[in-house]
Design an enzyme around this catalytic site. Structure first.
Site, PDB file in Angstrom:
ATOM      1  N   ASN A  56       0.818  -1.210   0.000  1.00  0.00           N
ATOM      2  CA  ASN A  56       0.000   0.000   0.000  1.00  0.00           C
ATOM      3  C   ASN A  56       0.864   1.278   0.000  1.00  0.00           C
ATOM      4  O   ASN A  56       2.077   1.193  -0.193  1.00  0.00           O
ATOM      5  CB  ASN A  56      -1.003  -0.012   1.149  1.00  0.00           C
ATOM      6  CG  ASN A  56      -2.361   0.524   0.708  1.00  0.00           C
ATOM      7  OD1 ASN A  56      -2.424   1.528   0.025  1.00  0.00           O
ATOM      8  ND2 ASN A  56      -3.413  -0.156   1.092  1.00  0.00           N
ATOM      9  N   ARG A  57       0.234   2.409   0.257  1.00  0.00           N
ATOM     10  CA  ARG A  57       0.907   3.694   0.001  1.00  0.00           C
ATOM     11  C   ARG A  57       1.577   4.302   1.236  1.00  0.00           C
ATOM     12  O   ARG A  57       1.073   4.161   2.351  1.00  0.00           O
ATOM     13  CB  ARG A  57      -0.109   4.706  -0.542  1.00  0.00           C
ATOM     14  CG  ARG A  57      -0.585   4.332  -1.932  1.00  0.00           C
ATOM     15  CD  ARG A  57      -1.668   5.260  -2.447  1.00  0.00           C
ATOM     16  NE  ARG A  57      -1.972   4.941  -3.840  1.00  0.00           N
ATOM     17  CZ  ARG A  57      -2.765   3.939  -4.227  1.00  0.00           C
ATOM     18  NH1 ARG A  57      -3.354   3.170  -3.339  1.00  0.00           N
ATOM     19  NH2 ARG A  57      -2.970   3.701  -5.512  1.00  0.00           N
ATOM     20  N   GLU A  79      -6.332  -7.702   0.055  1.00  0.00           N
ATOM     21  CA  GLU A  79      -4.946  -7.705   0.520  1.00  0.00           C
ATOM     22  C   GLU A  79      -4.926  -7.500   2.030  1.00  0.00           C
ATOM     23  O   GLU A  79      -5.213  -6.412   2.512  1.00  0.00           O
ATOM     24  CB  GLU A  79      -4.176  -6.567  -0.165  1.00  0.00           C
ATOM     25  CG  GLU A  79      -4.324  -6.557  -1.679  1.00  0.00           C
ATOM     26  CD  GLU A  79      -4.156  -5.154  -2.253  1.00  0.00           C
ATOM     27  OE1 GLU A  79      -3.214  -4.441  -1.869  1.00  0.00           O
ATOM     28  OE2 GLU A  79      -4.977  -4.754  -3.084  1.00  0.00           O
ATOM     29  N   TYR A 139      -5.477 -11.200  -7.821  1.00  0.00           N
ATOM     30  CA  TYR A 139      -6.760 -10.675  -8.307  1.00  0.00           C
ATOM     31  C   TYR A 139      -7.661 -11.884  -8.513  1.00  0.00           C
ATOM     32  O   TYR A 139      -7.304 -12.804  -9.261  1.00  0.00           O
ATOM     33  CB  TYR A 139      -6.597  -9.999  -9.675  1.00  0.00           C
ATOM     34  CG  TYR A 139      -5.922  -8.652  -9.675  1.00  0.00           C
ATOM     35  CD1 TYR A 139      -4.576  -8.505  -9.358  1.00  0.00           C
ATOM     36  CD2 TYR A 139      -6.625  -7.508 -10.045  1.00  0.00           C
ATOM     37  CE1 TYR A 139      -3.961  -7.271  -9.404  1.00  0.00           C
ATOM     38  CE2 TYR A 139      -6.011  -6.264 -10.090  1.00  0.00           C
ATOM     39  CZ  TYR A 139      -4.683  -6.158  -9.764  1.00  0.00           C
ATOM     40  OH  TYR A 139      -4.064  -4.926  -9.810  1.00  0.00           O
ATOM     41  N   HIS A 159      -0.940  -9.960  -3.691  1.00  0.00           N
ATOM     42  CA  HIS A 159      -1.807  -9.122  -4.516  1.00  0.00           C
ATOM     43  C   HIS A 159      -2.547  -9.933  -5.577  1.00  0.00           C
ATOM     44  O   HIS A 159      -2.638  -9.511  -6.735  1.00  0.00           O
ATOM     45  CB  HIS A 159      -0.954  -8.020  -5.159  1.00  0.00           C
ATOM     46  CG  HIS A 159      -1.695  -6.758  -5.444  1.00  0.00           C
ATOM     47  ND1 HIS A 159      -2.665  -6.660  -6.411  1.00  0.00           N
ATOM     48  CD2 HIS A 159      -1.608  -5.529  -4.885  1.00  0.00           C
ATOM     49  CE1 HIS A 159      -3.121  -5.422  -6.463  1.00  0.00           C
ATOM     50  NE2 HIS A 159      -2.496  -4.713  -5.526  1.00  0.00           N
ATOM     51  N   ASP A 213     -11.342   1.027  -3.170  1.00  0.00           N
ATOM     52  CA  ASP A 213      -9.884   0.934  -3.110  1.00  0.00           C
ATOM     53  C   ASP A 213      -9.496   1.478  -1.737  1.00  0.00           C
ATOM     54  O   ASP A 213      -8.844   2.513  -1.613  1.00  0.00           O
ATOM     55  CB  ASP A 213      -9.251   1.756  -4.251  1.00  0.00           C
ATOM     56  CG  ASP A 213      -7.779   1.411  -4.447  1.00  0.00           C
ATOM     57  OD1 ASP A 213      -7.252   0.609  -3.644  1.00  0.00           O
ATOM     58  OD2 ASP A 213      -7.169   1.944  -5.392  1.00  0.00           O
ATOM     59  N   HIS A 215       3.453  -0.061  -2.770  1.00  0.00           N
ATOM     60  CA  HIS A 215       3.826  -1.474  -2.860  1.00  0.00           C
ATOM     61  C   HIS A 215       5.336  -1.724  -2.966  1.00  0.00           C
ATOM     62  O   HIS A 215       5.791  -2.556  -3.762  1.00  0.00           O
ATOM     63  CB  HIS A 215       3.122  -2.135  -4.054  1.00  0.00           C
ATOM     64  CG  HIS A 215       1.622  -2.192  -3.922  1.00  0.00           C
ATOM     65  ND1 HIS A 215       0.979  -2.191  -2.716  1.00  0.00           N
ATOM     66  CD2 HIS A 215       0.631  -2.269  -4.862  1.00  0.00           C
ATOM     67  CE1 HIS A 215      -0.337  -2.268  -2.907  1.00  0.00           C
ATOM     68  NE2 HIS A 215      -0.575  -2.299  -4.201  1.00  0.00           N
ATOM     69  N   GLN A 239      -7.178  -4.435   2.452  1.00  0.00           N
ATOM     70  CA  GLN A 239      -7.445  -3.514   1.350  1.00  0.00           C
ATOM     71  C   GLN A 239      -8.332  -4.256   0.369  1.00  0.00           C
ATOM     72  O   GLN A 239      -7.965  -5.293  -0.165  1.00  0.00           O
ATOM     73  CB  GLN A 239      -6.126  -3.092   0.666  1.00  0.00           C
ATOM     74  CG  GLN A 239      -6.294  -2.093  -0.478  1.00  0.00           C
ATOM     75  CD  GLN A 239      -6.403  -0.635  -0.016  1.00  0.00           C
ATOM     76  OE1 GLN A 239      -6.282  -0.338   1.173  1.00  0.00           O
ATOM     77  NE2 GLN A 239      -6.646   0.275  -0.937  1.00  0.00           N
TER      78      GLN A 239
HETATM   79  C1  BGC Z   1      -4.079  -0.388  -4.648  1.00  0.00           C
HETATM   80  C2  BGC Z   1      -4.583   0.290  -5.881  1.00  0.00           C
HETATM   81  C3  BGC Z   1      -3.590   0.081  -6.947  1.00  0.00           C
HETATM   82  C4  BGC Z   1      -3.390  -1.389  -7.146  1.00  0.00           C
HETATM   83  C5  BGC Z   1      -2.314  -1.604  -8.129  1.00  0.00           C
HETATM   84  C6  BGC Z   1      -3.940  -1.837  -4.930  1.00  0.00           C
HETATM   85  O1  BGC Z   1      -3.455  -2.497  -3.823  1.00  0.00           O
HETATM   86  O2  BGC Z   1      -4.919  -0.175  -3.562  1.00  0.00           O
HETATM   87  O3  BGC Z   1      -4.791   1.657  -5.668  1.00  0.00           O
HETATM   88  O4  BGC Z   1      -3.973   0.693  -8.122  1.00  0.00           O
HETATM   89  O5  BGC Z   1      -3.027  -1.992  -5.969  1.00  0.00           O
HETATM   90  O6  BGC Z   1      -2.590  -2.656  -8.858  1.00  0.00           O
END
Ligand code: BGC
Length: 401
Positions: free
Chosen positions: A129-130, A366, A230, A228, A301, A155, A338
């Protein structure tokens, strides 16, 4: 031997019927012995059955070779993981008819991942995350990180754990394991301390994939590891995930600013489209542009904070896809998750089997600590010091109904 032949033998001159019967019994016993030998053979065959195998995935630009490990269990679940990024490239799960299909987004080859994809199936580190403005201060020292998401660090930076080659050790068994290790140098992507990270994927008999994360450092640092993947539980990646039903055991979530950095507030989900305490279709609230948080996130998100704050492994979220009946349960020791609804997927990536990954064709759950914790004193700490050990566990469990 049929009865007639048996009678005729007895009529033969010179044949002693008692002796003959004795010999017959002996032969039967021997035959029985052979057949029990057969089942021993089967047992030893089962014991030597291979539930994890390795193949070459491809070559990295620096010439090193990346491998692909295939883990399978007795039910037929298959998970493929590369030591490039610790990436899950394939993950099959059963539908209500017991039919297994791949339920993750990814690429057919290493080259696909090298071209650049948004973290499909990868391990995320050092910091999932950020982190706001790509900087933080720890023990009085300021650290500047690689900014790779506008003004923020996301990330782990430009070359995060999703883009490195991990050292892999496969462990065979009824519940096969892939142990991965990566030593991140002091200063890598701007983070302090040499960080030794170990991640173990275990495919369990009950159709769960367990992910155990562990790390140690030689200098105070910050760590927040996750995966991560999907998911599209329909098994058809050309479809959106809007009909998936999600539940998250969280009374609060973290509102964000326009660059997706938490404001610091823990906001109640009650009465908002962020309330997933009851299983709810993703499509119900995802386009509610009256909610500023949906506008900022371009959908979901955000980070949900679990109501149960215990650090034990607990069930925190479920995703159900009604058409296939597939159900995924998420268990974790982490305090938050997340939920990202694939809002940045825009149809520019061709994934496995040449399928174009449209807007919202995959969702991520996540498990993690809160985003930007290094800059937010009100959030649970993500600091790791020398002598301490970072340990977290997350399980993704599949069933169908
Ligand atoms: C984030 C998204 C981001 C994505 C990248 C996620 O974990 O929350 O904002 O765009 O990852 O694939």
């Amino acid at each position: 031997m049929n009865v007639l032949v048996f009678k005729n033998i007895f009529r033969q001159p010179g044949i002693n019927p008692v002796l003959y019967l004795k010999q017959l019994i002996l032969i039967c016993l021997l035959l029985q012995g052979c057949s029990s030998g057969k089942s021993e053979d089967k047992e030893s065959q089962e014991a030597t059955e291979v539930n994890i195998s390795k193949s070459v995935f491809g070559a990295l630009p620096d010439g090193r070779s990346a491998d692909l490990y295939t883990l399978k269990n007795a039910n037929g679940m298959v998970v493929k993981i590369s030591n490039y990024g610790g990436t899950i490239t394939y993950w099959s799960a059963p539908d209500k008819e017991g039919k297994y299909a791949d339920i993750t987004l990814g690429c057919d080859s290493l080259q696909g991942y090298l071209k650049g994809v948004p973290y499909f199936g990868a391990l995320i580190g050092r910091y999932g995350n950020r982190i706001a403005n790509g900087k933080f201060t720890l023990e009085g020292k300021a650290y500047l990180l690689a900014k790779n998401n506008g003004v923020n660090a996301l990330h782990g930076g430009i070359k995060g754990f999703d883009k490195v080659l991990w050292e892999a050790t496969p462990v065979d068994g009824e519940e096969p394991q892939l142990m991965l290790k990566y030593i991140s140098a002091d200063g890598e992507e701007g983070y302090p301390g040499t960080l030794t990270t170990e991640v173990t994927y275990t495919l369990l008999k009950d159709n769960s994939l367990k992910i155990e994360y562990s790390a140690a450092t030689d200098k105070a640092t910050v760590v927040n590891l996750t995966n991560h993947a999907y998911f599209n539980l329909s098994g058809d990646m050309s479809r959106e995930i809007l009909d998936h039903e999600v539940s998250i055991k969280a009374d609060k979530f973290l509102p964000v600013n326009e660059t997706l950095i938490p404001t610091g507030e823990l906001k109640s989900v009650s009465g908002t489209v962020f309330d997933f305490n009851k299983s709810t279709k993703i499509g119900t609230g995802i386009n509610n542009l009256k909610d500023q948080q949906i506008v900022y996130g371009k959908g979901y998100d955000h980070c949900w904070v679990f109501s149960d704050t215990s650090k034990t492994l607990k069930s925190v979220a479920k995703v159900y896809e009604p058409a296939s009946g597939r159900l995924m349960e998420v268990l974790t020791t982490e305090p938050a998750i997340q939920f990202y609804s694939g809002n940045f997927l825009d149809g520019t990536i061709k994934g496995k089997g040449g399928i174009v990954y449209k807007h919202r064709s995959g969702l991520c759950l996540e498990t993690q600590h809160y985003p930007d914790s290094p800059n937010q004193s009100g959030f649970p700490s993500t600091v790791l010091k020398p002598g301490e050990r970072y340990n977290t566990v997350t399980v993704y469990k599949f069933s169908a109904n």
